[in-house]
Design an enzyme around this catalytic site. Structure first.
Site, PDB file in Angstrom:
ATOM      1  N   GLU A 195      27.590   0.252   3.166  1.00  0.00           N
ATOM      2  CA  GLU A 195      28.258   0.186   4.464  1.00  0.00           C
ATOM      3  C   GLU A 195      28.182   1.558   5.142  1.00  0.00           C
ATOM      4  OE1 GLU A 195      32.498   0.336   5.697  1.00  0.00           O
ATOM      5  OE2 GLU A 195      32.420  -1.789   5.238  1.00  0.00           O
ATOM      6  N   SER A 250      35.441   1.268   2.246  1.00  0.00           N
ATOM      7  CA  SER A 250      34.464   0.484   1.474  1.00  0.00           C
ATOM      8  C   SER A 250      33.100   1.162   1.524  1.00  0.00           C
ATOM      9  CB  SER A 250      34.313  -0.909   2.067  1.00  0.00           C
ATOM     10  OG  SER A 250      35.538  -1.570   2.089  1.00  0.00           O
ATOM     11  N   ARG A 308      30.222  -6.177  10.044  1.00  0.00           N
ATOM     12  CA  ARG A 308      29.928  -4.731   9.890  1.00  0.00           C
ATOM     13  C   ARG A 308      28.575  -4.352  10.496  1.00  0.00           C
ATOM     14  NH1 ARG A 308      34.470  -5.335   8.353  1.00  0.00           N
ATOM     15  NH2 ARG A 308      35.524  -4.226   6.654  1.00  0.00           N
TER      16      ARG A 308
HETATM   17  N1  EPU Z   1      39.107  -7.057  -6.024  1.00  0.00           N
HETATM   18  C1  EPU Z   1      38.803  -6.784  -7.347  1.00  0.00           C
HETATM   19  N2  EPU Z   1      38.823  -5.482  -7.747  1.00  0.00           N
HETATM   20  C2  EPU Z   1      39.153  -4.462  -6.915  1.00  0.00           C
HETATM   21  C3  EPU Z   1      39.493  -4.765  -5.576  1.00  0.00           C
HETATM   22  C4  EPU Z   1      39.460  -6.071  -5.141  1.00  0.00           C
HETATM   23  O1  EPU Z   1      38.506  -7.658  -8.135  1.00  0.00           O
HETATM   24  O2  EPU Z   1      39.130  -3.314  -7.357  1.00  0.00           O
HETATM   25  C5  EPU Z   1      39.053  -8.453  -5.574  1.00  0.00           C
HETATM   26  C6  EPU Z   1      40.418  -8.894  -5.058  1.00  0.00           C
HETATM   27  O3  EPU Z   1      41.169  -9.458  -6.078  1.00  0.00           O
HETATM   28  C7  EPU Z   1      40.061  -9.916  -4.017  1.00  0.00           C
HETATM   29  C8  EPU Z   1      38.727  -9.436  -3.490  1.00  0.00           C
HETATM   30  O4  EPU Z   1      38.205  -8.527  -4.443  1.00  0.00           O
HETATM   31  O5  EPU Z   1      39.829 -11.170  -4.602  1.00  0.00           O
HETATM   32  C9  EPU Z   1      38.811  -8.839  -2.103  1.00  0.00           C
HETATM   33  O6  EPU Z   1      39.555  -7.634  -2.101  1.00  0.00           O
HETATM   34  P1  EPU Z   1      40.297  -7.090  -0.801  1.00  0.00           P
HETATM   35  O7  EPU Z   1      41.059  -8.144  -0.135  1.00  0.00           O
HETATM   36  O8  EPU Z   1      41.008  -5.842  -1.184  1.00  0.00           O
HETATM   37  O9  EPU Z   1      39.145  -6.760   0.240  1.00  0.00           O
HETATM   38  P2  EPU Z   1      37.641  -6.297   0.117  1.00  0.00           P
HETATM   39  O10 EPU Z   1      36.718  -7.446   0.225  1.00  0.00           O
HETATM   40  O11 EPU Z   1      37.498  -5.416  -1.070  1.00  0.00           O
HETATM   41  C10 EPU Z   1      37.344  -6.011   2.721  1.00  0.00           C
HETATM   42  C11 EPU Z   1      36.817  -4.942   3.641  1.00  0.00           C
HETATM   43  C12 EPU Z   1      37.851  -3.841   3.853  1.00  0.00           C
HETATM   44  C13 EPU Z   1      39.102  -4.480   4.443  1.00  0.00           C
HETATM   45  C14 EPU Z   1      39.600  -5.584   3.501  1.00  0.00           C
HETATM   46  C15 EPU Z   1      40.752  -6.349   4.097  1.00  0.00           C
HETATM   47  C16 EPU Z   1      34.403  -4.906   3.433  1.00  0.00           C
HETATM   48  C17 EPU Z   1      33.227  -4.206   2.868  1.00  0.00           C
HETATM   49  N3  EPU Z   1      35.601  -4.387   3.100  1.00  0.00           N
HETATM   50  O12 EPU Z   1      37.527  -5.389   1.450  1.00  0.00           O
HETATM   51  O13 EPU Z   1      37.331  -2.917   4.784  1.00  0.00           O
HETATM   52  O14 EPU Z   1      40.119  -3.513   4.663  1.00  0.00           O
HETATM   53  O15 EPU Z   1      38.555  -6.535   3.244  1.00  0.00           O
HETATM   54  O16 EPU Z   1      40.287  -7.110   5.178  1.00  0.00           O
HETATM   55  O17 EPU Z   1      34.249  -5.880   4.169  1.00  0.00           O
HETATM   56  C18 EPU Z   1      36.184  -0.852   5.063  1.00  0.00           C
HETATM   57  O18 EPU Z   1      35.308  -1.484   5.683  1.00  0.00           O
HETATM   58  O19 EPU Z   1      36.093   0.392   4.884  1.00  0.00           O
HETATM   59  C19 EPU Z   1      37.319  -1.562   4.502  1.00  0.00           C
HETATM   60  C20 EPU Z   1      38.260  -0.956   3.770  1.00  0.00           C
END
Ligand code: EPU
Length: 335
Positions: free
Chosen positions: A331, A235, A163
Site C-alpha cells: 500500500e 497498513s 486504495r
Molecule cells: N486480523 C488478524 N490479525 C491482526 C489484525 C487483524 O487476524 O493482527 C484479522 C481481524 O481479526 C479481522 C481482519 O483481520 O478479521 C481485519 O482486521 P481489521 O478490521 O483490523 O482491518 P484490516 O483489514 O487489517 C483495513 C484497512 C485499514 C482500516 C481498517 C478498518 C487496508 C489495507 N487496511 O485493515 O486501513 O483502518 O481496515 O477499516 O485496507 C490503512 O490503510 O493504513 C489502514 C489502517
C-alpha cells in the site's frame, strides 16, 4: 526569487521516521509559487510529499522535494442538506475531520485519525470502517506539471477504487493536487456503522457523528501505533482480492479464513490475518518489526533504515505467496 534549502533531512517529514536526505527542498505554502518552481527547474527530478504517511524512503534523493503545505478551509456553497467545502492540500486530514465535527457536518467521521494530508487523501482513496474518501469527494484542483496549467478534475475522472485512483496509476507524477472539494452532510446525518467493531458498539442505537468519530479513534488507538511514538505508515499491504475458486481451495485448509465479498464477485481477504497466521507478529529484521497488535503494520523500532522495512516486507510477501499462493501488494509508496 525562490530559494531552495539544500541537503535537508526528510526524517521529520515521514511518519516512519526514516533518515534520508534530499538534495533540494522547498516548502510550498501558496500554489502560485508552484508554477514558477516547476517551470524553472524542468531539468531537475522532483518529488511531492504531503503528510509523509504513505511513503518509505529507501535512499537519498538527488533532486528537489516539494512539501505541499498550503492551508485553508472554505465553505463554497450550502443547501438545506449539504455543504460544499474546499480544503487546501496542505491541511492535515484529521484536523479537517475535527473541523467538520465542530461544524456538525457529516460524512468523514469514520475517517478520523487517519494520518496524512488532505492533498494525499484522494491519491490512494483513503478508507476505514466502511467509508472511503470517494463517498464525499466532488473534485480537486491540480497543477499539471506537463502543461504548467491549473485544472479541475471531477470525481468521475479519478477512477477511484480500493486504495487506488488515477493519481496512483496511469497519471502518476503528472498532477500535483493543490486543493480538494468535498460535499458533506448537514443534520440529519447518514451514519455508517455497519463495520464489525462499530456495529457491535452501537447495536440498536443511533449515535451522533461525534460519537462515531470517538469510537473510531478509540479502535484505531487500541490497534494502530501512534507514529509520533513508533514510526509506521498504517497498513503496509493492501488486502488482496482472490477468486471464488481460490477462496474455496484455501478455506479447505484454513477453516477460519475471514473474507469480505467484493462487488465484482471476488473475495477480499484481510492481509493481517494471513500474516498473523504465519506467526509474524513481533518479528524483527534490523530496526524493523511487525507490530505486536496489528500484523498489517510494520514499525520502525528506533533506528530502522528504509531498506530494513522493505526487507521485512519482502520476507512477508514471500511467506504469504508460499503458504497461500497470494501476491500481497504494497500500500505504501517505496521511494
Ligand atoms: N486480523 C488478524 N490479525 C491482526 C489484525 C487483524 O487476524 O493482527 C484479522 C481481524 O481479526 C479481522 C481482519 O483481520 O478479521 C481485519 O482486521 P481489521 O478490521 O483490523 O482491518 P484490516 O483489514 O487489517 C483495513 C484497512 C485499514 C482500516 C481498517 C478498518 C487496508 C489495507 N487496511 O485493515 O486501513 O483502518 O481496515 O477499516 O485496507 C490503512 O490503510 O493504513 C489502514 C489502517
Amino acid at each position: 526569487m525562490l530559494r531552495f534549502k539544500e541537503e535537508v533531512s526528510l526524517k521529520p517529514y515521514n511518519t516512519f521516521g526514516i533518515e534520508a536526505y534530499t538534495k533540494y527542498f522547498y516548502k510550498v505554502t501558496n500554489t502560485s509559487s508552484l508554477k514558477e518552481i516547476v517551470a524553472k527547474n524542468q531539468s531537475l527530478p522532483f518529488r511531492i510529499i504531503g503528510g509523509g504517511s504513505n511513503v518509505l524512503f529507501t535512499e537519498n534523493f538527488e533532486g528537489l522535494t516539494l512539501l505541499i503545505a498550503n492551508k485553508g478551509i472554505e465553505v463554497l456553497k450550502e443547501t438545506t442538506d449539504t455543504v460544499l467545502v474546499e480544503v487546501q492540500a496542505g491541511e492535515n486530514w484529521h484536523d479537517f475531520v475535527c473541523w467538520s465535527l465542530d461544524q456538525n457536518y457529516g460524512g468523514i467521521e469514520n475517517l478520523a485519525l487517519i494520518p496524512g494530508s488532505v492533498g494525499a487523501a484522494p491519491i490512494q482513496n483513503i478508507g476505514a470502517y466502511g467509508v472511503e474518501l470517494t463517498s464525499v469527494f466532488k473534485s480537486c484542483k491540480v497543477f499539471n506539471v506537463n502543461t504548467l496549467e491549473e485544472e479541475i478534475i471531477e470525481k468521475k475522472d479519478c477512477e477511484f477504487d480500493y486504495r487506488s485512483s488515477i493519481f496512483k496509476t496511469h497519471q502518476k507524477g503528472n498532477y500535483i493536487i493543490t486543493s480538494v472539494c468535498f460535499e458533506l452532510q448537514k443534520s440529519p446525518h447518514k451514519i455508517k456503522i455497519t463495520y464489525g467493531a462499530l456495529k457491535t458498539k452501537f447495536e440498536n442505537t443511533r449515535p451522533s457523528i461525534q460519537e462515531v468519530a470517538r469510537a473510531v479513534i478509540e479502535i484505531r488507538e487500541s490497534k494502530l501505533p501512534d507514529p509520533k511514538i513508533l514510526g509506521n505508515s498504517g497498513s503496509f499491504f493492501k488486502n488482496p482480492l482472490i477468486s471464488k475458486l481460490h477462496y474455496e481451495k484455501l478455506t479447505k485448509k484454513y477453516l477460519e479464513l475471514p473474507y469480505y465479498t467484493s462487488p465484482n464477485g471476488m473475495y477480499k481477504i484481510p492481509a493481517a490475518w494471513l500474516i498473523d497466521q504465519l506467526g509474524f507478529k513481533g518479528t524483527h529484521l534490523g530496526g524493523a518489526a511487525v507490530h505486536e497488535k496489528q500484523a498489517l503494520v510494520i514499525v520502525n523500532t528506533g533506528n530502522a533504515k528504509g531498506k530494513d522495512i522493505l526487507a521485512l516486507a519482502n520476507k512477508i510477501q514471500s511467506a504469504v505467496k508460499l503458504a497461500y499462493d497470494i501476491k500481497l501488494e504494497l500500500e505504501v509508496n517505496i521511494l
